[in-house]
Structure formats: structure tokens, C-alpha cells
Design a protein around this motif. Structure first.
Motif, PDB file in Angstrom:
ATOM      1  N   LEU A 123      -3.744  -2.596  -7.284  1.00 27.11           N
ATOM      2  CA  LEU A 123      -2.616  -1.713  -7.014  1.00 27.11           C
ATOM      3  C   LEU A 123      -1.866  -1.451  -8.323  1.00 27.11           C
ATOM      4  O   LEU A 123      -1.598  -2.392  -9.090  1.00 27.11           O
ATOM      5  CB  LEU A 123      -1.679  -2.339  -5.985  1.00 27.11           C
ATOM      6  CG  LEU A 123      -2.277  -2.572  -4.589  1.00 27.11           C
ATOM      7  CD1 LEU A 123      -1.195  -3.031  -3.619  1.00 27.11           C
ATOM      8  CD2 LEU A 123      -2.955  -1.324  -4.065  1.00 27.11           C
ATOM      9  N   GLY A 147       0.809  -1.214   0.000  1.00 23.97           N
ATOM     10  CA  GLY A 147       0.000   0.000   0.000  1.00 23.97           C
ATOM     11  C   GLY A 147       0.837   1.257   0.000  1.00 23.97           C
ATOM     12  O   GLY A 147       0.436   2.281  -0.580  1.00 23.97           O
ATOM     13  N   GLU A 148       2.031   1.216   0.613  1.00 27.36           N
ATOM     14  CA  GLU A 148       2.925   2.371   0.606  1.00 27.36           C
ATOM     15  C   GLU A 148       3.476   2.611  -0.793  1.00 27.36           C
ATOM     16  O   GLU A 148       3.620   3.757  -1.227  1.00 27.36           O
ATOM     17  CB  GLU A 148       4.067   2.144   1.590  1.00 27.36           C
ATOM     18  CG  GLU A 148       5.143   3.216   1.591  1.00 27.36           C
ATOM     19  CD  GLU A 148       4.644   4.587   2.028  1.00 27.36           C
ATOM     20  OE1 GLU A 148       5.348   5.583   1.770  1.00 27.36           O
ATOM     21  OE2 GLU A 148       3.538   4.668   2.610  1.00 27.36           O
ATOM     22  N   ALA A 206       0.824   7.109  -6.691  1.00 33.56           N
ATOM     23  CA  ALA A 206      -0.164   8.183  -6.757  1.00 33.56           C
ATOM     24  C   ALA A 206       0.489   9.556  -6.659  1.00 33.56           C
ATOM     25  O   ALA A 206       0.003  10.530  -7.249  1.00 33.56           O
ATOM     26  CB  ALA A 206      -1.197   8.013  -5.646  1.00 33.56           C
ATOM     27  N   ASP A 207       1.607   9.622  -5.940  1.00 38.51           N
ATOM     28  CA  ASP A 207       2.328  10.889  -5.778  1.00 38.51           C
ATOM     29  C   ASP A 207       3.292  11.161  -6.930  1.00 38.51           C
ATOM     30  O   ASP A 207       3.973  12.192  -6.939  1.00 38.51           O
ATOM     31  CB  ASP A 207       3.113  10.890  -4.466  1.00 38.51           C
ATOM     32  CG  ASP A 207       2.198  10.926  -3.249  1.00 38.51           C
ATOM     33  OD1 ASP A 207       1.025  11.305  -3.410  1.00 38.51           O
ATOM     34  OD2 ASP A 207       2.661  10.575  -2.147  1.00 38.51           O
ATOM     35  N   ALA A 259       1.870   1.887  -3.535  1.00 35.72           N
ATOM     36  CA  ALA A 259       0.737   2.458  -4.267  1.00 35.72           C
ATOM     37  C   ALA A 259       0.617   3.954  -3.990  1.00 35.72           C
ATOM     38  O   ALA A 259       0.294   4.741  -4.900  1.00 35.72           O
ATOM     39  CB  ALA A 259      -0.551   1.737  -3.896  1.00 35.72           C
ATOM     40  N   ARG A 260       0.870   4.360  -2.762  1.00 36.18           N
ATOM     41  CA  ARG A 260       0.811   5.787  -2.425  1.00 36.18           C
ATOM     42  C   ARG A 260       1.895   6.559  -3.174  1.00 36.18           C
ATOM     43  O   ARG A 260       1.669   7.670  -3.678  1.00 36.18           O
ATOM     44  CB  ARG A 260       0.974   5.980  -0.923  1.00 36.18           C
ATOM     45  CG  ARG A 260       0.817   7.441  -0.465  1.00 36.18           C
ATOM     46  CD  ARG A 260       1.226   7.633   0.973  1.00 36.18           C
ATOM     47  NE  ARG A 260       2.654   7.386   1.159  1.00 36.18           N
ATOM     48  CZ  ARG A 260       3.599   8.272   0.840  1.00 36.18           C
ATOM     49  NH1 ARG A 260       3.267   9.441   0.299  1.00 36.18           N
ATOM     50  NH2 ARG A 260       4.860   7.988   1.045  1.00 36.18           N
ATOM     51  N   LEU A 261       3.099   5.963  -3.283  1.00 35.97           N
ATOM     52  CA  LEU A 261       4.184   6.616  -4.012  1.00 35.97           C
ATOM     53  C   LEU A 261       3.829   6.767  -5.488  1.00 35.97           C
ATOM     54  O   LEU A 261       4.133   7.790  -6.105  1.00 35.97           O
ATOM     55  CB  LEU A 261       5.471   5.803  -3.861  1.00 35.97           C
ATOM     56  CG  LEU A 261       6.107   5.783  -2.472  1.00 35.97           C
ATOM     57  CD1 LEU A 261       7.278   4.809  -2.430  1.00 35.97           C
ATOM     58  CD2 LEU A 261       6.564   7.182  -2.070  1.00 35.97           C
TER      59      LEU A 261
END
Length: 248
Positions: free
Chosen positions: A189, A60-61, A67-68, A63-65
Motif C-alpha cells: 500500500l 484499502g480506502e 490513487a485518486d 490506498a484508493r485516495l
């Protein structure tokens, strides 16, 4: 006649200079460009080395990267879930001189999302899951490996089109792999996870297939361009010196 020849020798070679100067500028610029590429490549290799030695983070981390807009290449990651073996995708590949497929299997995670995991390599005759039933593990598993980015398009016209009907992929078309595995992209993801070398039951697939091969020849290229620039200057200088010498 002798005076005419001497006068011709003393005439300044404007045409040669007009050709040599632009060529010299181009050679120097090419050398400078390779020096810049050398600095970029050394920084990239240092970044990758640092990532490979870092502790894995939850998927999940990663995936956040994504998105950023961050670079996720070769970041260690881990995910827990259950494999959906019935919908694995097959990517044409070679491993240690053998041809076959990388097996991309949907991992249904505990939070309801899916992650496409490259479990590793199988030879051609083990493409069908039934031929390696022991490796089709049931129940919850934890997979650790390296995050790999999606491709925006086919990398080259030389690469064949994916054989969707035959479930054979020649390039990692993430949307097609997700859709043809029967999943909605919104619940998946947005990256791949290449599993590490941890052994699978029965020995197949063989994990740890991620190839990190980034040649760094930019110093060699820079020296080549600068060397050609020096040769051009020396040859031009010798030519002009020879023309300026009085005839014997």
C-alpha cells in the motif's frame, strides 16, 4: 548662498520617491501574501482537526485516495494482518527528548498486500528486535493510526543520506524501505501508517508518536510587513514635509 539652499530644499526629492514607492509596493504585497497564507493555514488546520476526529477507515480506502491523487495526511485508518518483524526498518528520530528510532514494520494484510506501519519509538539500545522480544507480537493484529504520505525526495540537502546497509533511515524513502524489507512495491500500500498510542507488550515500541505541529504565525508576519509599510509612508512624509517648510 541662502537662495541656493532654499531652492535645493524646495526641489522635489524624485530619487527618494523612486526608492520609496517600489519598497512600499513590495511591503504591501508581502503583507497580502501573508494574509493569503493565513487563510490557507487556517483552512488546513480546520481540515486536520476534522480528520483527527473522524472514524478510522480501512487501509484499502486510503490506498484508493492515494490513487485518486487525494490528500491523505492524518486520516485515521485501520489495518489487520500479521507483522513481519524480521524485516522491520529503523528511522532515526527523537521522542520526548530521547533519541532513538521509529520502528517501521511490514504488516502482511489478509488480502495479501503489505503496509509499512510505524509502530513507534525505541531508544538506541533497543534497536535490535531481540532486545524487546515481548513486543514482537505473533499472529493477527489490528492496527489503528494515522495515514502518512510518502516523500517524493529527500526533504533537504542537510538531511543525511540513508544508511541502507546499517538499516538506519534519516528520511522516509518509501521505495528503499520497501525494497530493502524484501517486498515488491506493487504489492505494498502506497503510504505509511503511524500506529496510535495503544500499548505494546513489554512497553516497546511506544506508539502514538505522530507530531502535528503546524505553527500559524502568518497574522504576525502580515502585521509586520504592513507595519513597515506604514513606517515607510510616515518617514517619507515627514521628510518631504520638512523639506517643504520655509527656513527660519
Amino acid at each position: 548662498m541662502a537662495d541656493a539652499a532654499a531652492q535645493d530644499r524646495r526641489r522635489f526629492p524624485w530619487l527618494m520617491i523612486a526608492c520609496a514607492v517600489p519598497a512600499l509596493i513590495v511591503l504591501v504585497l508581502l503583507g497580502n501574501w501573508q494574509v493569503q497564507r493565513l487563510a490557507w493555514k487556517e483552512d488546513l488546520l480546520a481540515t486536520i482537526d476534522a480528520r483527527l476526529s473522524a472514524a478510522p477507515v480501512p487501509a484499502g480506502e486510503i490506498a484508493r485516495l492515494v490513487a485518486d491523487g487525494a490528500d491523505i495526511r492524518y486520516r485515521p485508518a485501520t489495518a489487520t494482518g500479521t507483522f513481519d518483524h524480521a524485516n522491520e526498518r529503523h528511522f532515526f528520530a527523537t521522542h520526548k527528548g530521547a533519541s532513538g528510532y521509529y520502528v517501521y514494520t511490514p504488516l502482511l494484510m489478509d488480502d495479501g498486500r503489505m503496509l509499512l506501519v510505524n509502530r513507534g519509538f525505541v531508544p538506541f539500545d533497543l534497536k535490535e528486535p531481540a532486545t524487546r522480544a515481548e513486543g514482537q507480537v505473533d499472529g493477527p493484529v489490528t492496527v489503528t493510526g494515522l495515514a502518512r504520505e510518502r516523500l517524493a525526495e529527500k526533504p533537504s540537502f542537510i538531511v543525511p543520506d540513508n544508511d541502507i546497509a546499517g538499516n538506519i533511515y534519516y528520511w522516509k524513502d518509501w521505495p528503499a524501505m520497501v525494497a530493502n524489507a524484501g517486498y515488491d512495491a506493487g504489492s505494498v500500500l502506497p503510504f505509511f501508517l503511524d500506529a496510535d498510542e495503544a500499548a505494546n507488550p513489554g512497553g516497546w515500541p511506544v506508539g502514538g508518536v505522530t507530531r502535528i505541529d503546524l505553527p500559524n504565525n502568518h497574522l504576525q508576519y502580515a502585521l509586520t510587513w504592513y507595519g513597515l509599510a506604514v513606517v515607510l509612508v510616515v518617514v517619507t512624509g515627514l521628510f518631504m514635509w520638512g523639506r517643504a517648510r520655509p527656513p527660519h
